[in-house]
Design an enzyme around this catalytic site. Structure first.
Site, short mmCIF file in Angstrom:
data_model
loop_
_atom_site.label_atom_id
_atom_site.label_comp_id
_atom_site.label_asym_id
_atom_site.label_seq_id
_atom_site.Cartn_x
_atom_site.Cartn_y
_atom_site.Cartn_z
N SER A 206 39.72 34.67 32.21
CA SER A 206 40.49 34.87 30.98
C SER A 206 40.55 33.62 30.10
O SER A 206 40.72 33.73 28.89
CB SER A 206 41.90 35.33 31.34
N THR A 207 40.36 32.45 30.69
CA THR A 207 40.39 31.22 29.87
C THR A 207 39.01 31.00 29.24
O THR A 207 38.89 30.79 28.03
CB THR A 207 40.80 30.00 30.72
N GLY B 148 37.96 35.33 40.11
CA GLY B 148 37.29 36.41 39.37
C GLY B 148 36.05 36.91 40.10
O GLY B 148 35.35 37.80 39.64
N GLU C 154 28.72 30.60 39.13
CA GLU C 154 29.42 29.49 38.47
C GLU C 154 29.01 28.17 39.10
O GLU C 154 28.66 27.21 38.42
CB GLU C 154 30.93 29.66 38.59
O1 DER Z 1 36.96 33.25 38.89
C1 DER Z 1 36.79 32.18 38.35
O2 DER Z 1 36.09 31.26 38.82
C2 DER Z 1 37.58 31.88 37.10
O3 DER Z 1 36.94 30.91 36.32
C3 DER Z 1 38.94 31.38 37.54
O4 DER Z 1 38.73 30.25 38.32
C4 DER Z 1 39.86 31.09 36.37
O5 DER Z 1 40.18 32.33 35.82
P1 DER Z 1 41.30 32.43 34.69
O6 DER Z 1 40.81 31.54 33.56
O7 DER Z 1 41.29 33.89 34.32
O8 DER Z 1 42.59 31.97 35.28
#
Ligand code: DER
Length: 234
Positions: free
Chosen positions: A30-31, A101, A107
């Site tokens: 979400s970020t 996520g 990643e």
């Molecule tokens: O799943 C992931 O790696 C996301 O980047 C998580 O680490 C952060 O998710 P958010 O920005 O929705 O809190």
């Protein structure tokens, strides 16, 4: 300011590091979503050009496609100029927990191939120790005999008061990652001390694909809080 507004503030700050001509790792969550939206907006308004995006998940790939961000992959771009992504936990040494996520493998591959990795968080993600948020440490495992692997993981981390739970998706079925694997969420209770040693021990288990600790990978962390934005460099 709501948590989502803080996430957006951190994301927009990170996009200030983006220069035309860059190959960018596009994060998931979400970020990171706000950062990808902002990059799309700057491209549309001609404030940025000649950008290639390397998405860290199918979800981000779809978002970037809908924004008209040109996309490629690690095979074509084994070195990435800058990756921007969120995190679930950040410790004082800028070690991270990621993967809530479910995109941790792609990643880690993409952010590990980046010259610069900027992490964007709201202040709620800051912890004293990895595992400190009492939330899970995700571990991606092959579906084959996942119970066997999960039990090995639990034994390994038992000292840290750990449970190991298979992450479930829709209708109580196992969550399946973009890579066709499962996720076992390790619930850690306390400071694990030498994170490098824990990381190595987890990765030595044959059924384990990757885990969500990103050690010594972030170059910069942008923290958006009620009192403003803080930037921490490695
Ligand atoms: O799943 C992931 O790696 C996301 O980047 C998580 O680490 C952060 O998710 P958010 O920005 O929705 O809190």
């Amino acid at each position: 300011l709501t948590q989502d507004e803080l996430k957006r503030i951190a994301a927009y700050k990170a996009v200030e590091f983006v220069q035309s001509g860059m190959v960018l790792g596009l994060g998931t969550g979400s970020t990171a979503k706000h950062a990808v939206d902002r990059i799309g907006e700057l491209l549309r308004h001609g404030k940025l050009d000649n950008i290639v995006g390397i998405p860290t998940s199918k979800k981000t790939q779809e978002q970037a496609l809908s924004l008209g961000i040109p996309l490629s992959d690690l095979d074509a771009h084994p070195v990435i100029d800058l990756s921007i992504d969120g995190a679930d936990e950040v410790d004082p040494f800028l070690n991270l927990v990621k993967g809530r996520g479910g995109s941790l493998l792609r990643e880690k591959m993409i952010e590990g191939a980046s010259k610069k990795f900027v992490v964007i968080v709201d202040e709620s993600k800051m912890v004293k120790h990895i595992g400190g948020s009492k939330l899970a440490l995700p571990v991606e495992v092959v579906p084959f005999c996942w119970k066997f692997t999960s039990e090995k993981l639990r034994n390994l981390l038992e000292g840290y008061g750990c449970e190991a739970n298979l992450r479930l998706g829709e209708k109580g079925k196992p969550f399946v990652t973009d890579n066709g694997n499962y996720i076992v969420d390790m619930r850690l209770e306390e400071d694990m001390g030498d994170l490098g040693a824990v990381s190595d021990a987890i990765l030595r288990l044959p059924g384990v694909v990757e885990h969500g600790m990103f050690l010594d990978m972030a170059s910069t962390v942008i923290i958006a809080g009620e009192l403003g934005v803080k930037i921490k460099h490695k």
